[in-house]
Design a protein around this motif. Structure first.
Motif, PDB file in Angstrom:
ATOM      1  N   SER A  48       1.181   7.832  -9.358  1.00 11.75           N
ATOM      2  CA  SER A  48       0.058   8.293  -8.556  1.00 11.75           C
ATOM      3  C   SER A  48       0.128   9.786  -8.266  1.00 11.75           C
ATOM      4  O   SER A  48      -0.867  10.403  -7.924  1.00 11.75           O
ATOM      5  CB  SER A  48       0.000   7.518  -7.233  1.00 11.75           C
ATOM      6  N   SER A  66       4.267   5.834  -5.589  1.00 11.22           N
ATOM      7  CA  SER A  66       4.782   5.674  -6.947  1.00 11.22           C
ATOM      8  C   SER A  66       4.589   6.959  -7.731  1.00 11.22           C
ATOM      9  O   SER A  66       3.641   7.705  -7.507  1.00 11.22           O
ATOM     10  CB  SER A  66       4.084   4.514  -7.645  1.00 11.22           C
ATOM     11  N   LYS A  86       0.838  -1.210   0.000  1.00  5.81           N
ATOM     12  CA  LYS A  86       0.000   0.000   0.000  1.00  5.81           C
ATOM     13  C   LYS A  86       0.867   1.251   0.000  1.00  5.81           C
ATOM     14  O   LYS A  86       0.620   2.201  -0.741  1.00  5.81           O
ATOM     15  CB  LYS A  86      -0.922   0.001   1.212  1.00  5.81           C
ATOM     16  N   GLN A 126       2.585   1.643  -3.475  1.00  9.35           N
ATOM     17  CA  GLN A 126       1.679   2.098  -4.531  1.00  9.35           C
ATOM     18  C   GLN A 126       1.278   3.555  -4.326  1.00  9.35           C
ATOM     19  O   GLN A 126       1.075   4.282  -5.287  1.00  9.35           O
ATOM     20  CB  GLN A 126       0.453   1.198  -4.589  1.00  9.35           C
TER      21      GLN A 126
END
Length: 107
Positions: A58, A55, A49, A52
């Motif tokens: 995002s 990253s 989580k 991600q």
């Protein structure tokens, strides 16, 4: 002299591959390494989580990504957004010589 034909003596490699190369259509689901320590396996979903959410895909803009990171520091998309001390600069001759000699030169 006439060139000789060597058709009967064709080279065959000793290694043989079974089947054709087939790549999976979809990437494998992220999972912990089989030999990872038990605590790493237990907290892998938390790590995933965080990974991600941090990253670059995002982050929509440098300002939003720098505000997300908070006290950890800012994230810069281009070098000119960073303070000048982080910009590339021309190397001086003594610095080039130092790198080329592996640090053996005296300055």
């Amino acid at each position: 002299m006439l060139p000789s034909l060597r058709l009967a003596n064709v080279h065959k490699p000793l290694i043989r591959f079974l089947g054709r190369r087939q790549w999976p259509a979809h990437p494998e689901e992220p999972h912990p390494h089989p030999f990872a320590p038990p605590e790493a396996k237990q907290h892998f979903q938390d790590f995933l989580k965080k990974f991600q959410s941090s990253s670059p895909a995002s982050a929509s803009s440098p300002a939003s990504s720098s505000s997300k990171s908070g006290a950890k520091g800012q994230v810069y998309q281009d070098f000119w957004q960073a303070p000048p001390r982080y910009w590339k600069r021309e190397l001086q001759d003594w610095e080039i010589e130092l790198v080329q000699t592996g640090g053996a030169s005296l300055h």
